[in-house]
Structure formats: C-alpha cells, structure tokens
Design a protein around this motif. Structure first.
Motif, PDB file in Angstrom:
ATOM      1  N   GLY A   1     -31.314  40.268 115.950  1.00 37.19           N
ATOM      2  CA  GLY A   1     -31.798  41.469 115.529  1.00 37.19           C
ATOM      3  C   GLY A   1     -31.847  41.947 113.842  1.00 37.19           C
ATOM      4  N   TYR A   2     -31.481  40.984 112.856  1.00 34.12           N
ATOM      5  CA  TYR A   2     -31.329  41.216 111.764  1.00 34.12           C
ATOM      6  C   TYR A   2     -32.903  41.509 111.326  1.00 34.12           C
ATOM      7  CZ  TYR A   2     -26.420  40.832 110.710  1.00 34.12           C
ATOM      8  OH  TYR A   2     -25.138  41.198 110.698  1.00 34.12           O
ATOM      9  N   ASP A   3     -33.163  42.043 110.244  1.00 33.61           N
ATOM     10  CA  ASP A   3     -34.586  42.252 109.817  1.00 33.61           C
ATOM     11  C   ASP A   3     -34.900  41.485 108.590  1.00 33.61           C
ATOM     12  OD1 ASP A   3     -35.316  44.835 111.346  1.00 33.61           O
ATOM     13  OD2 ASP A   3     -33.414  45.563 110.371  1.00 33.61           O
ATOM     14  N   GLY A   4     -33.914  40.912 108.010  1.00 40.06           N
ATOM     15  CA  GLY A   4     -34.066  39.903 106.905  1.00 40.06           C
ATOM     16  C   GLY A   4     -32.762  39.520 106.376  1.00 40.06           C
ATOM     17  N   ALA A   5     -32.757  38.961 105.234  1.00 39.37           N
ATOM     18  CA  ALA A   5     -31.198  38.460 104.712  1.00 39.37           C
ATOM     19  C   ALA A   5     -31.431  38.552 103.145  1.00 39.37           C
ATOM     20  CB  ALA A   5     -31.360  36.962 105.225  1.00 39.37           C
ATOM     21  N   ALA A   6     -30.089  38.280 102.638  1.00 43.30           N
ATOM     22  CA  ALA A   6     -29.948  38.035 101.189  1.00 43.30           C
ATOM     23  C   ALA A   6     -29.258  36.941 100.931  1.00 43.30           C
ATOM     24  CB  ALA A   6     -29.270  39.374 100.539  1.00 43.30           C
ATOM     25  N   GLY A   7     -29.534  36.156 100.094  1.00 43.59           N
ATOM     26  CA  GLY A   7     -28.789  34.942  99.811  1.00 43.59           C
ATOM     27  C   GLY A   7     -29.734  33.370  99.544  1.00 43.59           C
ATOM     28  N   TRP A   8     -29.004  32.530  99.570  1.00 40.69           N
ATOM     29  CA  TRP A   8     -29.692  31.067  99.205  1.00 40.69           C
ATOM     30  C   TRP A   8     -29.839  30.253 100.482  1.00 40.69           C
ATOM     31  CZ3 TRP A   8     -32.272  31.088  94.890  1.00 40.69           C
ATOM     32  CH2 TRP A   8     -32.009  32.261  93.884  1.00 40.69           C
ATOM     33  N   PHE A   9     -29.656  30.918 101.748  1.00 40.56           N
ATOM     34  CA  PHE A   9     -29.587  29.926 102.826  1.00 40.56           C
ATOM     35  C   PHE A   9     -30.583  29.075 102.825  1.00 40.56           C
ATOM     36  CE2 PHE A   9     -31.938  33.587 103.806  1.00 40.56           C
ATOM     37  CZ  PHE A   9     -33.161  33.328 104.490  1.00 40.56           C
ATOM     38  N   PHE A  10     -31.943  29.706 102.266  1.00 35.97           N
ATOM     39  CA  PHE A  10     -33.362  28.779 102.640  1.00 35.97           C
ATOM     40  C   PHE A  10     -33.034  27.498 101.717  1.00 35.97           C
ATOM     41  CE2 PHE A  10     -33.987  31.865  99.492  1.00 35.97           C
ATOM     42  CZ  PHE A  10     -34.338  31.323  98.340  1.00 35.97           C
ATOM     43  N   LEU A  11     -31.915  27.123 101.025  1.00 31.23           N
ATOM     44  CA  LEU A  11     -32.012  25.672 100.266  1.00 31.23           C
ATOM     45  C   LEU A  11     -31.175  24.662 101.022  1.00 31.23           C
ATOM     46  CD1 LEU A  11     -30.599  27.083  96.628  1.00 31.23           C
ATOM     47  CD2 LEU A  11     -32.941  26.617  97.404  1.00 31.23           C
ATOM     48  N   LYS A  12     -30.882  25.106 102.203  1.00 31.30           N
ATOM     49  CA  LYS A  12     -30.184  24.227 102.776  1.00 31.30           C
ATOM     50  C   LYS A  12     -30.871  24.115 104.380  1.00 31.30           C
ATOM     51  CE  LYS A  12     -25.956  25.222 100.659  1.00 31.30           C
ATOM     52  NZ  LYS A  12     -24.449  25.628 100.863  1.00 31.30           N
ATOM     53  N   SER A  13     -31.082  23.083 104.764  1.00 27.00           N
ATOM     54  CA  SER A  13     -31.699  22.916 106.413  1.00 27.00           C
ATOM     55  C   SER A  13     -31.618  21.543 106.719  1.00 27.00           C
ATOM     56  CB  SER A  13     -33.257  22.971 106.031  1.00 27.00           C
ATOM     57  OG  SER A  13     -33.789  22.661 107.203  1.00 27.00           O
ATOM     58  N   ASN A  14     -31.361  21.531 107.940  1.00 30.33           N
ATOM     59  CA  ASN A  14     -31.040  20.241 108.820  1.00 30.33           C
ATOM     60  C   ASN A  14     -32.519  19.357 109.000  1.00 30.33           C
ATOM     61  OD1 ASN A  14     -28.435  20.440 108.913  1.00 30.33           O
ATOM     62  ND2 ASN A  14     -28.688  21.880 110.637  1.00 30.33           N
ATOM     63  N   THR A  15     -33.634  19.894 108.539  1.00 29.50           N
ATOM     64  CA  THR A  15     -34.715  19.254 108.746  1.00 29.50           C
ATOM     65  C   THR A  15     -35.021  17.777 107.949  1.00 29.50           C
ATOM     66  OG1 THR A  15     -35.986  21.460 108.492  1.00 29.50           O
ATOM     67  CG2 THR A  15     -37.387  19.314 108.175  1.00 29.50           C
ATOM     68  N   PRO A  16     -35.113  17.037 108.801  1.00 27.46           N
ATOM     69  CA  PRO A  16     -35.253  15.441 108.447  1.00 27.46           C
ATOM     70  C   PRO A  16     -36.418  15.269 107.167  1.00 27.46           C
ATOM     71  CG  PRO A  16     -36.465  15.595 110.505  1.00 27.46           C
ATOM     72  CD  PRO A  16     -35.929  16.992 110.396  1.00 27.46           C
ATOM     73  N   SER A  17     -35.867  14.142 106.338  1.00 28.97           N
ATOM     74  CA  SER A  17     -36.723  14.138 105.191  1.00 28.97           C
ATOM     75  C   SER A  17     -38.105  13.531 105.586  1.00 28.97           C
ATOM     76  CB  SER A  17     -36.151  13.221 104.066  1.00 28.97           C
ATOM     77  OG  SER A  17     -36.884  12.693 102.976  1.00 28.97           O
ATOM     78  N   LYS A  18     -39.399  13.668 104.870  1.00 26.40           N
ATOM     79  CA  LYS A  18     -40.470  13.119 105.112  1.00 26.40           C
ATOM     80  C   LYS A  18     -41.083  12.671 104.048  1.00 26.40           C
ATOM     81  CE  LYS A  18     -42.567  17.822 105.331  1.00 26.40           C
ATOM     82  NZ  LYS A  18     -41.443  18.640 105.044  1.00 26.40           N
ATOM     83  N   GLY A  19     -42.169  11.880 104.122  1.00 26.57           N
ATOM     84  CA  GLY A  19     -43.002  11.391 102.919  1.00 26.57           C
ATOM     85  C   GLY A  19     -43.886  12.523 102.340  1.00 26.57           C
TER      86      GLY A  19
END
Length: 374
Positions: free
Chosen positions: A152-170
């Motif tokens: 239910g949140y409308d957005g966020a503040a902070g640097w969360f988008f610098l971290k992800s569990n997405t695997p590395s790709k070429g």
C-alpha cells in the motif's frame, strides 16, 4: 552544517523529489548555510528538507525559502511549542510540508495539509492511518520496495535501488556499442571511424547529440553532428558525454534513479576535486563517480565492464581497489548519500575541505544530474 541526500521515488521508481538532510547544531546554522546556495539549488524536482535531529522552529523563515522546498516536520516534534508556532507560518507562506516518522498513534494538528508522509517501513509494513501519500523508509533492497508497494505504500525515500538480488548478466549490444565508441575516442581514432560506428545506430547518434546539447552542459551553440562536436569540444571532453550516454542507456525500471545517482556522484567528484588536480584530471574524476554505479545500471560486474574499456589506471584503481588519488573523493561522494553525516565529516576533515564546499559540490552535482533528465 553538512548536507547529505536521498532520492524520493514513486511506485514506478521514477525520481519525484530530492531529499536533503541538514546536519547542524541549530536551525539558525542550517539557514546560514543554505542561504549561500541560490545558484546551486536543484530546482528540477521538489526538495524535501530534513533538519535531522533538530526541532523545526520559526528560525527557518529567516531564509528566503525556494519555491520547490518542502519542509519535513517530524511527528515527535508536533507537541513542541516552536514547531506549533512554525506550522501556520509555513502554511500561510504557501510552503509545502511533509510529515516524517509518522506513527498511527500520532496526534496531528487540524487544518495542516501534508503533501507526503514518511514512515519507517521496518516498524510499519503497511501505511496504516497515513493522512497523505505514504513513503516507505528503511528499505533494504528493490525486493523490499516491491513488497512495500504491494502493501500500500505510494513510493519510497532512500537508496534501496542500489541493492538487488538480480543475477549478473553480460553486457547488452547497445552498451557494448557505447563502450566501443568510448575506446575509439580515448585512443584518438579518426573521426571517420567513429562516425562509422555511430551510423550503425541512428538512435545512439540521436541520444549522444541530445545529451551534448542539453542544458546541463551550457553550450553556446547547438551541435549538429558528431564531426561538429569533435571540432567544438575535442576528444577529451567527448569522454564525459559518452560516459553520460553509457550510464543512461539502461532500460531497467530503476534506471532513472540510478542515472541521477551516477551523474550526481561524478559531478560532485569533479567539483570537489578540482582544486586538487590539474584540469586534465577533472573529466576523469567525473567518469570515476559516474562509472561507480555501472554494475547496478548494467547488471554486470565492474571487473568485466572495465576490462572492456581503455581507462586510465587512476580510474580503475579507485573503482576496483579503492586506492589511488581519486579514491578519497569517491568515498566522499558515497558518504554524502548516507542519512548519517559522521563519515562525510571525517572524510572532509581528512582532505581539509570546508563543509560548505562539500555542500556546494553536492548541490551542484544534483542540479547537473537533474538537468539531464529535463
């Protein structure tokens, strides 16, 4: 007084505001510091101003508040007499307010229009009882952001988008093409060879010329072609334009926020490092800051990326080993992205840089990055 910053993003991870956190002893110190930065003030987006641990007081009105300013009022300070005196004055002056550190049990004053409400998502997984648009804070990563939006949140503040569990790709073909151009420019290849690469990708040519002609670079004439760009700017300056192009080429949903962070870092390093280096190093400082977020932007390892590029050792030393002449300035730019300013203060002291010069570099970098997204 020192400033640090955070981005504010909407449900789609697009930048909707910039958040400045002022670290000072008194509100009067904050005002005295901010009054110096009318020229550097970022105006592309609303700016949230957090006073950190200070109680908001009417002293804030001694500053001629920018039109895009939004003052944060921490919920725990609402009972303080000076904050109570400030609220109606801000409302009368037409200054928007954001309620921070909200909790459902907070007693809110009547007739105050809150534009946004910042809530610690670690304590409140759902934005229960929020009197306005809710922004999650304290998120660990992109997956946490997605969960907050689902709750239910409308957005966020902070640097969360610098971290992800997405695997590395070429590296994608479009990114590889830009890297090829960068290597040609850095090796002073013939203009005809560089134009031949650009002609293979009309969209790439358009994007490059659009960035070169953007307001952020302050050119006095419009660049009509790559050959014209080389004539006006020279090969060295084109490194910066291609760097900007590389960090803005991602199609990831977080790309706009990452792009802003990359370019703001680079510009801050260039600004703050200028007195310490010869002019020839200034673009390299920018490139170091901008490329420091390439793994997040392009989804591949920094080692693999730099292995494809012909970059000076001073840049790779800072990025890979956190060593060399540029490393302290990269650490400084990264420290400006924390809610706490203690590390930033120590690094500024180590480099004997006045806090107001750090603030000017931070605001200048943010202003420049936002101008490229206009």
């Amino acid at each position: 007084m020192l400033l640090t910053r955070e981005p504010v993003v909407n449900r789609n991870r697009a930048i909707t505001a910039n958040r400045l956190i002022a670290h000072a002893t008194t509100v009067a110190d904050v005002v005295a510091g901010l009054q110096q930065f009318e020229e550097e003030w970022p105006r592309q987006h609303p700016v949230f101003l957090s006073l950190g641990k200070l109680v908001p007081t009417p002293d804030l009105l001694e500053w001629s508040l920018p039109d895009n300013l939004m003052v944060e009022i921490p919920a725990p300070t609402l009972a303080h007499p000076k904050t109570q005196a400030l609220l109606p004055q801000l409302q009368t002056a037409g200054i928007s307010m954001c309620l921070s550190w909200f909790a459902p049990e907070a007693v809110l004053p009547a007739d105050i229009d809150w534009r946004f409400v910042i809530m610690d998502q670690r304590k409140l997984p759902q934005p229960s009882g929020s009197p306005s648009l809710s922004l999650a804070w304290g998120l660990k990563d992109i997956e946490g952001f997605d969960a907050a939006i689902d709750n239910g949140y409308d957005g966020a503040a902070g640097w969360f988008f610098l971290k992800s569990n997405t695997p590395s790709k070429g590296m994608s073909p479009s990114h590889a093409q830009i890297v090829r151009l960068l290597n040609l420019v850095r090796s002073n290849a013939d203009i005809a060879d560089i134009e031949a690469v650009l002609k293979q990708d009309v969209a790439l040519s358009y994007k490059l010329l659009r960035h070169i002609n953007s307001a952020g670079f302050g050119l006095r004439c419009e660049i009509q072609s790559f050959r014209h760009a080389v004539t006006i700017l020279g090969y060295n300056n084109l490194n910066k334009w291609l760097t900007v192009l590389l960090v803005t080429a991602s199609k990831d949903p977080s790309a706009p926020a990452l792009m802003q962070a990359s370019i703001a870092r680079g510009r801050m390093m260039e600004h703050i490092g200028a007195p310490f280096f010869e002019k020839a190093d200034h673009d390299n400082l920018f490139i170091t800051g901008a490329f420091s977020l390439l793994p997040s932007l392009l989804g591949t390892s920094l080692g693999d990326l730099l292995g494809e590029m012909s970059l000076p050792e001073s840049i790779t030393d800072a990025l890979i080993n956190e060593e060399g002449a540029y490393a302290p300035f990269l650490k400084l730019a990264r420290a400006a992205e924390r809610f706490d300013a203690s590390t930033l203060q120590q690094l500024a002291d180590d480099l004997t840089i006045d806090p107001q010069k750090v603030n000017a570099a931070l605001l200048s970098g943010l202003q420049f990055a936002d101008s490229l997204q206009a």
